[in-house]
Design a protein around this motif. Structure first.
Motif, PDB file in Angstrom:
ATOM      1  N   LEU A  43      21.773  20.943  45.858  1.00 37.10           N
ATOM      2  CA  LEU A  43      22.687  21.163  46.972  1.00 37.10           C
ATOM      3  C   LEU A  43      22.455  20.050  47.989  1.00 37.10           C
ATOM      4  CD1 LEU A  43      24.865  23.181  47.982  1.00 37.10           C
ATOM      5  CD2 LEU A  43      23.036  24.386  49.199  1.00 37.10           C
ATOM      6  N   ASP A  44      23.033  18.897  47.714  1.00 36.35           N
ATOM      7  CA  ASP A  44      22.837  17.712  48.547  1.00 36.35           C
ATOM      8  C   ASP A  44      24.142  17.363  49.248  1.00 36.35           C
ATOM      9  OD1 ASP A  44      20.242  17.564  47.604  1.00 36.35           O
ATOM     10  OD2 ASP A  44      20.734  16.130  46.024  1.00 36.35           O
ATOM     11  N   LEU A  45      24.083  17.290  50.573  1.00 35.86           N
ATOM     12  CA  LEU A  45      25.250  16.896  51.360  1.00 35.86           C
ATOM     13  C   LEU A  45      25.267  15.381  51.474  1.00 35.86           C
ATOM     14  CD1 LEU A  45      27.574  18.282  52.977  1.00 35.86           C
ATOM     15  CD2 LEU A  45      26.163  17.922  55.023  1.00 35.86           C
ATOM     16  N   ALA A  46      26.445  14.781  51.277  1.00 33.66           N
ATOM     17  CA  ALA A  46      26.548  13.319  51.253  1.00 33.66           C
ATOM     18  C   ALA A  46      27.804  12.870  51.992  1.00 33.66           C
ATOM     19  CB  ALA A  46      26.582  12.821  49.805  1.00 33.66           C
ATOM     20  N   ARG A  47      27.817  11.577  52.297  1.00 33.07           N
ATOM     21  CA  ARG A  47      28.972  10.959  52.962  1.00 33.07           C
ATOM     22  C   ARG A  47      29.405   9.745  52.155  1.00 33.07           C
ATOM     23  NH1 ARG A  47      29.679   6.636  56.326  1.00 33.07           N
ATOM     24  NH2 ARG A  47      31.475   6.752  57.771  1.00 33.07           N
ATOM     25  N   CYS A  48      30.706   9.617  51.962  1.00 29.04           N
ATOM     26  CA  CYS A  48      31.242   8.478  51.226  1.00 29.04           C
ATOM     27  C   CYS A  48      31.091   7.221  52.077  1.00 29.04           C
ATOM     28  CB  CYS A  48      32.712   8.708  50.878  1.00 29.04           C
ATOM     29  SG  CYS A  48      33.510   7.281  50.103  1.00 29.04           S
ATOM     30  N   ALA A  49      30.447   6.195  51.495  1.00 30.58           N
ATOM     31  CA  ALA A  49      30.265   4.937  52.212  1.00 30.58           C
ATOM     32  C   ALA A  49      31.577   4.185  52.374  1.00 30.58           C
ATOM     33  CB  ALA A  49      29.253   4.062  51.469  1.00 30.58           C
ATOM     34  N   GLY A  50      32.579   4.539  51.552  1.00 33.65           N
ATOM     35  CA  GLY A  50      33.854   3.846  51.622  1.00 33.65           C
ATOM     36  C   GLY A  50      34.786   4.398  52.683  1.00 33.65           C
ATOM     37  N   CYS A  51      35.089   5.715  52.592  1.00 34.55           N
ATOM     38  CA  CYS A  51      36.090   6.291  53.497  1.00 34.55           C
ATOM     39  C   CYS A  51      35.503   7.238  54.537  1.00 34.55           C
ATOM     40  CB  CYS A  51      37.161   7.025  52.687  1.00 34.55           C
ATOM     41  SG  CYS A  51      36.592   8.574  51.925  1.00 34.55           S
ATOM     42  N   GLY A  52      34.237   7.626  54.392  1.00 36.18           N
ATOM     43  CA  GLY A  52      33.605   8.492  55.379  1.00 36.18           C
ATOM     44  C   GLY A  52      33.726   9.972  55.117  1.00 36.18           C
ATOM     45  N   HIS A  53      34.338  10.368  54.006  1.00 39.00           N
ATOM     46  CA  HIS A  53      34.481  11.783  53.704  1.00 39.00           C
ATOM     47  C   HIS A  53      33.110  12.402  53.435  1.00 39.00           C
ATOM     48  CE1 HIS A  53      36.170  15.504  52.337  1.00 39.00           C
ATOM     49  NE2 HIS A  53      35.730  15.352  51.099  1.00 39.00           N
ATOM     50  N   VAL A  54      32.906  13.650  53.931  1.00 38.56           N
ATOM     51  CA  VAL A  54      31.647  14.364  53.745  1.00 38.56           C
ATOM     52  C   VAL A  54      31.827  15.402  52.649  1.00 38.56           C
ATOM     53  CG1 VAL A  54      29.883  15.791  54.858  1.00 38.56           C
ATOM     54  CG2 VAL A  54      31.028  13.972  56.154  1.00 38.56           C
ATOM     55  N   ALA A 200      37.514  24.121  57.258  1.00 43.12           N
ATOM     56  CA  ALA A 200      36.418  24.110  58.214  1.00 43.12           C
ATOM     57  C   ALA A 200      36.249  22.683  58.730  1.00 43.12           C
ATOM     58  CB  ALA A 200      35.133  24.603  57.557  1.00 43.12           C
ATOM     59  N   HIS A 201      35.990  22.553  60.030  1.00 46.59           N
ATOM     60  CA  HIS A 201      35.931  21.238  60.668  1.00 46.59           C
ATOM     61  C   HIS A 201      34.486  20.752  60.690  1.00 46.59           C
ATOM     62  CE1 HIS A 201      37.102  18.638  64.425  1.00 46.59           C
ATOM     63  NE2 HIS A 201      37.053  17.928  63.306  1.00 46.59           N
ATOM     64  N   VAL A 202      34.230  19.599  60.109  1.00 51.48           N
ATOM     65  CA  VAL A 202      32.868  19.099  59.973  1.00 51.48           C
ATOM     66  C   VAL A 202      32.251  18.732  61.324  1.00 51.48           C
ATOM     67  CG1 VAL A 202      33.463  16.664  59.620  1.00 51.48           C
ATOM     68  CG2 VAL A 202      31.404  17.610  58.562  1.00 51.48           C
ATOM     69  N   LEU A 203      33.054  18.411  62.332  1.00 56.88           N
ATOM     70  CA  LEU A 203      32.501  17.964  63.611  1.00 56.88           C
ATOM     71  C   LEU A 203      31.709  19.070  64.320  1.00 56.88           C
ATOM     72  CD1 LEU A 203      32.185  15.613  65.551  1.00 56.88           C
ATOM     73  CD2 LEU A 203      34.381  16.222  66.584  1.00 56.88           C
ATOM     74  N   PRO A 204      32.279  20.262  64.566  1.00 52.27           N
ATOM     75  CA  PRO A 204      31.455  21.316  65.174  1.00 52.27           C
ATOM     76  C   PRO A 204      30.351  21.808  64.254  1.00 52.27           C
ATOM     77  CG  PRO A 204      33.626  22.171  64.602  1.00 52.27           C
ATOM     78  CD  PRO A 204      33.680  20.682  64.438  1.00 52.27           C
ATOM     79  N   PHE A 222      35.680  18.612  55.890  1.00 49.37           N
ATOM     80  CA  PHE A 222      36.716  17.692  56.345  1.00 49.37           C
ATOM     81  C   PHE A 222      36.654  17.386  57.832  1.00 49.37           C
ATOM     82  CE2 PHE A 222      38.795  18.998  52.397  1.00 49.37           C
ATOM     83  CZ  PHE A 222      39.340  17.797  51.964  1.00 49.37           C
ATOM     84  N   SER A 223      36.910  16.135  58.134  1.00 42.17           N
ATOM     85  CA  SER A 223      37.333  15.710  59.471  1.00 42.17           C
ATOM     86  C   SER A 223      38.852  15.551  59.417  1.00 42.17           C
ATOM     87  CB  SER A 223      36.690  14.377  59.842  1.00 42.17           C
ATOM     88  OG  SER A 223      37.115  13.363  58.927  1.00 42.17           O
ATOM     89  N   LEU A 224      39.477  15.488  60.584  1.00 44.06           N
ATOM     90  CA  LEU A 224      40.914  15.211  60.596  1.00 44.06           C
ATOM     91  C   LEU A 224      41.170  13.793  60.096  1.00 44.06           C
ATOM     92  CD1 LEU A 224      43.751  16.227  61.213  1.00 44.06           C
ATOM     93  CD2 LEU A 224      43.465  15.370  63.562  1.00 44.06           C
ATOM     94  N   HIS A 225      40.248  12.879  60.376  1.00 43.40           N
ATOM     95  CA  HIS A 225      40.391  11.518  59.858  1.00 43.40           C
ATOM     96  C   HIS A 225      40.522  11.523  58.332  1.00 43.40           C
ATOM     97  CE1 HIS A 225      39.237   9.753  63.755  1.00 43.40           C
ATOM     98  NE2 HIS A 225      39.575   8.589  63.241  1.00 43.40           N
ATOM     99  N   ALA A 226      39.604  12.218  57.670  1.00 42.64           N
ATOM    100  CA  ALA A 226      39.602  12.210  56.208  1.00 42.64           C
ATOM    101  C   ALA A 226      40.827  12.920  55.648  1.00 42.64           C
ATOM    102  CB  ALA A 226      38.326  12.859  55.691  1.00 42.64           C
ATOM    103  N   LEU A 227      41.167  14.063  56.240  1.00 37.38           N
ATOM    104  CA  LEU A 227      42.293  14.833  55.717  1.00 37.38           C
ATOM    105  C   LEU A 227      43.612  14.099  55.918  1.00 37.38           C
ATOM    106  CD1 LEU A 227      43.510  17.289  54.418  1.00 37.38           C
ATOM    107  CD2 LEU A 227      43.371  18.487  56.609  1.00 37.38           C
TER     108      LEU A 227
END
Length: 406
Positions: A43-54, A200-204, A222-227
């Motif tokens: 269960l590893d949380l990651a972030r895309c180095a290309g687009c920033g999606h979590v 669900a919003h990743v920021l809060p 998701f962030s709104l940026h990614a979506l």
């Protein structure tokens, strides 16, 4: 199975935090022993180095998670009002008239569909859990058993026609084919139609350290940026956004097809939230810098408080045998101090939570047993639970947003 990015073609994922491996969070079993012996997955949380999606770095097969699914929307009292309000808002915003078509992806037991049907709409649900779609059909809510994608959308359009509204509540986070689902939504929508997508919003989540929403069913955060970016790439524009309190902070996004003329315009609310995310560090990922320390603080404080209460001889139980509870218990270690958990969902009563093997009991036990403290794993419904269980003689422990006892 390891993932690349779910919203772009990048293969480089940067680890944000490695949680303790857990079993699938809704895999309740018939015995405590079976629950403790369930296979655990990374269960590893990651972030895309290309687009920033979590997202999660690894995937558990979707069929293992959703084909026999115990979560039922109608079993969560607070969600009944949420569904009714969403349907009323959609009817008003989209100017729906009796006979218009509403399709829900991830329709579960049909609770939201019923709200639309009762206002005169033609409805259709699509969900991979056969027992839930069968239950919905018995209630007069036509539902198909399928994992939604572009091919399913083509079939539905051919057999039932297009949709004036497509609803996907907490669906995009669960799917391994985000782009295929968005393609399917575009295919289903009539040119003037709307899609309503809640995530669900990743920021809060990062700001509060609300890590319990991280479990294997939730592949994306998701962030709104990614979506908005991935939606645009698949012919959809986020034209409006609302912030709603579900899941500790969610986004309700209103989308329209962007392949027509004139191109749909975005509201000030969309532009404002994109600017807020940019200021917080969403595009470069800096908003996640303190997330690991917040996770550790929330987990250790919960374990310290619950463990301390039991060492003082206080009797403790839990409320909400949810997927979130499995993650909270696994990361905090507090499960050894909690002998049983109550839940509103009759499908779960008599079973045992995956991992810790804690017995699930009916909520009536809160009144029948002498309990000093009840840990609210369903803390995002704390006010509703306190109202409905005002006669509970003990105190509730809410682990988030800040741990409180009242």
């Amino acid at each position: 199975m390891s993932n690349g990015c779910l919203t772009c073609d990048a293969t480089s994922l940067e680890t944000v935090f490695s949680f303790r491996p857990t079993p699938p969070a809704n895999a309740l079993t018939g015995s405590a022993r079976d629950a403790r012996e369930l296979q655990r997955y990374p269960l590893d949380l990651a972030r895309c180095a290309g687009c920033g999606h979590v997202q999660l770095a690894d995937e558990v097969p979707r069929a293992e998670l959703f084909s026999a699914y115990r979560y039922a929307t109608g079993a969560v009292p607070a969600l009944l009002d949420h569904c009714a309000a969403l349907a009323a808002d959609a009817v008003r915003r989209c100017r729906l008239a009796p006979g218009d078509r509403v399709v829900e992806i991830g329709s579960n037991d049909g609770t939201l569909l019923r709200c639309f049907r009762d206002t005169g709409m033609r409805v259709l649900g699509i969900d991979p859990a056969a027992d839930l779609t069968e239950e919905a059909c018995r209630r007069g809510l036509p539902s198909l058993t399928a994992f939604f994608d572009a091919s399913v959308a083509e079939k539905v359009r051919q057999e039932h026609g297009g949709a004036d509204v497509v609803v996907a509540n907490n669906v995009l986070a669960h799917v391994d084919d985000v782009r295929g689902v968005l393609d399917g939504i575009r295919i289903l929508l009539e040119p003037g139609g709307h899609a309503v997508v809640e995530v669900a919003h990743v920021l809060p989540m990062a700001g509060q350290g609300a890590f319990e929403f991280v479990y294997h069913e939730h592949l994306s955060y998701f962030s709104l940026h990614a979506l908005s970016r991935v939606a645009e790439e698949h012919g959809l524009t986020v034209v409006d956004v609302q912030r709603i309190p579900t899941q500790g902070g969610s986004l309700r996004c209103w989308l329209r097809r962007s392949d027509g003329q004139p191109r749909p315009a975005r509201t000030a609310a969309v532009e404002h939230l994109l600017a807020e995310e940019a200021s917080a560090g969403v595009p470069d990922g800096s908003f996640l810098a303190d997330f690991p320390s917040r996770i550790e603080r929330v987990a250790s404080r919960l374990n310290d408080v619950v463990g301390g209460l039991t060492r003082l001889g206080r009797r403790v139980c839990g409320y909400g045998a949810s997927a979130r509870a499995v993650t909270l218990l696994a990361q905090s270690g507090a499960g050894e101090h909690i002998p049983w958990i109550v839940d509103d969902n009759a499908r779960k009563v008599g079973l045992y939570t995956p991992g810790d093997g804690i017995e699930v009991r009916d909520t009536a036990r809160l009144r029948e047993e002498d309990i000093d403290y009840c840990v609210l794993f369903a803390w995002n419904y704390a006010s509703d639970i306190r109202r409905r269980h005002a006669r509970f003689g003990g105190d509730f422990v809410a682990p988030l947003p800040e741990l409180t006892i009242a």
